[in-house]
Design an enzyme around this catalytic site. Structure first.
Site, mmCIF file in Angstrom:
data_model
loop_
_atom_site.group_PDB
_atom_site.id
_atom_site.type_symbol
_atom_site.label_atom_id
_atom_site.label_comp_id
_atom_site.label_asym_id
_atom_site.label_seq_id
_atom_site.Cartn_x
_atom_site.Cartn_y
_atom_site.Cartn_z
ATOM 1 N N GLU A 114 59.503 39.424 49.739
ATOM 2 C CA GLU A 114 58.884 38.565 48.718
ATOM 3 C C GLU A 114 57.506 39.116 48.381
ATOM 4 O O GLU A 114 56.810 39.596 49.266
ATOM 5 C CB GLU A 114 58.678 37.137 49.275
ATOM 6 N N LYS A 116 53.679 39.112 48.055
ATOM 7 C CA LYS A 116 52.656 38.340 48.741
ATOM 8 C C LYS A 116 51.626 37.918 47.705
ATOM 9 O O LYS A 116 50.872 38.738 47.189
ATOM 10 C CB LYS A 116 51.998 39.180 49.836
ATOM 11 N N CYS A 409 21.641 45.708 16.921
ATOM 12 C CA CYS A 409 23.086 45.521 17.065
ATOM 13 C C CYS A 409 23.786 46.840 16.727
ATOM 14 O O CYS A 409 23.518 47.425 15.674
ATOM 15 C CB CYS A 409 23.565 44.421 16.126
ATOM 16 N N CYS A 432 27.396 39.647 10.789
ATOM 17 C CA CYS A 432 27.702 40.916 11.458
ATOM 18 C C CYS A 432 29.221 41.143 11.479
ATOM 19 O O CYS A 432 29.972 40.266 11.906
ATOM 20 C CB CYS A 432 27.161 40.861 12.884
HETATM 21 S S1 IVH Z 1 55.188 33.425 54.782
HETATM 22 C C1 IVH Z 1 53.803 32.823 59.395
HETATM 23 N N1 IVH Z 1 55.418 34.285 52.374
HETATM 24 O O1 IVH Z 1 49.972 35.151 53.285
HETATM 25 C C2 IVH Z 1 53.228 32.828 58.044
HETATM 26 N N2 IVH Z 1 53.224 33.962 53.222
HETATM 27 O O2 IVH Z 1 48.861 36.027 56.275
HETATM 28 C C3 IVH Z 1 54.324 32.671 57.052
HETATM 29 N N3 IVH Z 1 51.453 34.428 51.594
HETATM 30 O O3 IVH Z 1 48.346 32.490 54.564
HETATM 31 C C4 IVH Z 1 53.829 32.931 55.714
HETATM 32 N N4 IVH Z 1 52.768 34.993 49.935
HETATM 33 O O4 IVH Z 1 49.526 31.918 52.462
HETATM 34 C C5 IVH Z 1 54.568 33.949 53.349
HETATM 35 N N5 IVH Z 1 55.814 35.022 50.202
HETATM 36 C C6 IVH Z 1 54.963 34.677 51.186
HETATM 37 C C7 IVH Z 1 53.558 34.691 50.994
HETATM 38 C C8 IVH Z 1 52.726 34.330 52.050
HETATM 39 C C9 IVH Z 1 51.510 34.815 50.323
HETATM 40 C C10 IVH Z 1 50.205 34.155 52.354
HETATM 41 C C11 IVH Z 1 50.246 32.893 53.151
HETATM 42 C C12 IVH Z 1 49.554 33.174 54.462
HETATM 43 C C13 IVH Z 1 49.274 34.633 54.386
HETATM 44 C C14 IVH Z 1 49.791 35.258 55.656
#
Ligand code: IVH
Length: 669
Positions: A114, A116, A409, A432
């Site tokens: 997924e 991040k 300008c 302008c």
């Molecule tokens: S799963 C055990 N999935 O990344 C933690 N986190 O360092 C499980 N984050 O603070 C998190 N996208 O807020 C997960 N697709 C995603 C994510 C995600 C962003 C953030 C989350 C967490 C940090 C993890």
């Protein structure tokens, strides 16, 4: 149809429209249809306040928080992810999984990859299907209760859409603002001479920690859910299934950019694809989260310290590159603001080629000590707008050239001015051509006049050929003139004409916004339109009347009055009207002399939603204020009313109970 049925149907319709728009990305109503339904519902609820319920779509915004946020224990700790960088570390991570499970290379794991999202982690608790609490991550063990703010985010459902609502259901995910919305906001801040937000993440963090949910509600935040937290009465075999349930329950889940991968090699491929793809999406991401799909396996793997063994975050290298500044140029904005920009040899940053970066303003340039010929570090801030991070002074040869901020300008050579207390120089020439181009871009934009067939290129041609000398000239363009322009066939000319014709009946609020008056954004325009109803009424309003509107204030008020008083601007408005512009009147409210001009303050816990109460007051000609002063006429106190009630007693303001207030509303004349 009786009004109770109508209210129920409107609520259902608006809820469904929200879901279609914010979750499924597939709008079922046009903005106008949504607006009509919402207005009708507000009107009905104002007439029948006894029928207002806290889950009506009119009630997204509740009362400001008095005192501090309370901290609450998480049902399950909110952990963090182990970072991995590069293929080697990724393979190392899988190896540790194999070792822990005592399995060899012959077993192929199923992973979910997924994006991040670089936002703010939230925990949303639903009891028997109802949203009851929203917490920040905090220290992972306890978070801050920001329910009142999260309720205003339309991508967060108040009610799960599951048939048999589980007694407990916790959705976890990320609150964030889209890149385009963020850029728009910063462009607006810049044009209003206000300071810029550093990056989407800070902006999001600031937005969800507001005391007043009205502020959060005014910000375009959204939410992606990426996992379930605690739950009861549900069973899943895989993480992917739980994501599907989250989606069915009414959350946005990033299925479009997530994938099940078989084996770590496929994970590696996903990461490579995503490294390119991530430049194109509307949210900032800083990596890929890789999770073991099988929940039983996740369970067996457990945790090391605060990190689960079954997941990791693959981080992309922060993208900073070195390049040489070839030149520094100055752009002129709509309000005449002069913004310096560094032009450099084309370089790749975070997957895109950039040739220029903003230097914000003179003070900022001084602070960084940027000269022409300097080698500088360029970064895509929040992976969005390229910016100059710092100068590599050790690489200076002595041949660098100081940039002297222009006194004229660059487009029309008028002497520039720097108003006291402001960070920017401005071109004061209203005629302008650069300002005119920017003003036209704003005028035709979506959310303003919405003339979608006129874009930047056409505007340049209009100005260059002298077809348009002010905003009103847009309505005087002829098809023949268009057809004389380069690369403009009859059909396109006709399309442009239709687009202009179709824009002649904007709402008053959109017209006011489109005029590009300084300090008058979309919200302020709405407030002014609501107050005066017609363009004529706005034009003849006094400074006091405009500034007196709650949430408008003297800065915007002065700016509006000065704009309207300007003889050139008056001509422009008259010219627009003569050309057939017919702004639609804003709905005029019935007024009641017991309310007209009176100021109401609501405090304490009310059973009535605060926004609805405020809407009722406004509809009848009154004003809702946030704090008690000598100018307050009525204070309506709910349970546990604190300092505001004390103050009201002290200065002798009339105090009403909620019932007394409702009685006053019912006796409407
Ligand atoms: S799963 C055990 N999935 O990344 C933690 N986190 O360092 C499980 N984050 O603070 C998190 N996208 O807020 C997960 N697709 C995603 C994510 C995600 C962003 C953030 C989350 C967490 C940090 C993890």
């Amino acid at each position: 149809m009786n009004f109770e049925t109508e209210i129920a149907e409107l609520r259902e319709k608006l809820d469904q429209a929200n879901h279609q728009y914010y979750i499924l990305d597939n709008p079922s109503l046009t903005d106008a249809e949504y607006d009509v339904a919402m207005r009708r519902l507000v009107a009905l609820e104002t007439e029948h306040p006894e029928l207002i319920t806290s889950d009506s779509p009119t009630q997204r915004v509740g009362a400001p928080l008095e005192g501090d946020f309370s901290t609450v224990d998480h049902l399950l700790p909110m952990l963090s992810l182990q970072d991995v960088r590069g293929d080697e570390e990724l393979l190392g991570w899988e190896k540790r999984i194999r070792r822990h499970l005592h399995v060899g290379d012959d077993i192929v794991f199923e992973y979910v990859c997924e994006p991040k999202i670089d936002g703010l982690a939230m925990s949303l608790i639903y009891q028997n299907g109802k949203f009851v609490r929203g917490l920040t991550r905090g220290d992972g063990r306890r978070g801050e209760d920001i329910t009142h703010n999260l309720r205003t985010i339309k991508a967060i459902p108040w009610q799960l859409r599951l048939k048999n609502a589980p007694s407990l259901f916790e959705a976890r995910g990320e609150v964030f603002i889209g890149r385009r919305d963020f850029e728009k906001l910063n462009a607006q801040q810049e044009s209003e001479g206000k300071s810029l937000y550093a990056n989407p993440r800070n902006f999001g963090a600031g937005s969800v920690r507001q005391k007043d949910p009205k502020i959060t509600a005014s910000r375009p935040l959204t939410f992606f859910s990426y996992s379930l937290g605690a739950y009861e009465g549900l069973k899943f075999v895989t993480h992917w299934e739980s994501l599907q349930t989250l989606h069915e329950a009414g959350f946005r889940v990033n299925f479009e950019k997530s994938r099940i991968c078989h084996g770590i090699e496929e994970v590696g491929n996903f990461i490579k694809e995503w490294d390119i793809e991530r430049q194109k999406v509307d949210y900032a991401t800083d990596g890929v989260v890789v999770k073991i799909n099988d929940l039983q396996l996740q369970n067996e793997l457990g945790f090391v310290g605060r990190n689960p063994r079954w997941a990791c975050a693959f981080k992309f290298a922060p993208e900073e590159v070195v390049t040489k500044i070839k030149n520094i140029t100055v752009n002129v904005g709509r309000t005449g603001s002069l913004t310096p920009a560094a032009e450099f040899e084309p370089v790749e940053v975070a997957g895109t080629t950039v040739v220029a970066a903003t230097l914000h303003n003179e003070d900022e340039m001084r602070r960084k000590d940027v000269k022409i010929g300097d080698y500088v570090i360029i970064r895509k801030a929040g992976e969005i707008i390229p910016e100059v991070v710092s100068v590599l002074k050790e690489r200076r040869t002595g041949e660098e050239i100081d940039f002297i901020f222009p006194t004229e300008c660059p487009r029309c050579q008028t002497l520039v001015v720097r108003p006291e207390g402001e960070a920017v120089y401005r071109c004061p020439n209203n005629a302008c051509p650069a300002r005119l181009e920017r003003a036209l871009e704003h005028f035709v934009a979506r959310g303003a006049m919405n003339i979608d067939r006129i874009g930047e290129k056409l505007i340049k041609q209009f100005v260059a050929h002298g077809l348009v000398q002010d905003l009103a000239d847009v309505f005087l363009i002829t098809k023949e003139q268009l057809m004389n322009l380069e690369r403009m066939a009859e059909k396109s000319a006709q399309n442009v004409m239709n687009s202009i014709e179709g824009a002649k009946k904007p709402t008053l609020a959109r017209l006011l916004y489109a005029l590009g008056i300084r300090y008058v954004g979309a919200n302020t325009s709405e407030l002014i339109a609501d107050k005066f109803g017609t363009l004529d009424a706005v034009r003849t309003a006094t400074l006091e009347e405009i500034s007196g509107i709650h949430d408008v204030g003297p800065i915007a008020g002065n700016s509006v009055r000065a704009w309207l008083d300007d003889a050139e601007n008056q001509k422009i408005l008259d010219k627009m009207l003569a050309a057939g512009l017919a702004p639609q009147e804003s709905e005029q409210h019935e007024t009641d002399e017991r309310f007209v001009g009176k100021s109401f303050v609501f405090t304490g816990a009310l059973s009535l939603d605060r926004r609805a109460a405020e809407a009722m007051v406004k509809r009848l000609g009154g004003r809702a204020a946030g704090s008690v002063s000598k100018k307050t006429d009525f204070v309506i106190i709910g349970e546990n009313a604190g300092s505001k009630a004390d103050k009201a007693r002290e200065i002798g303001v009339t105090i009403l109970s909620e019932d007394e207030f409702l009685e006053m509303i019912r006796q409407q004349k």
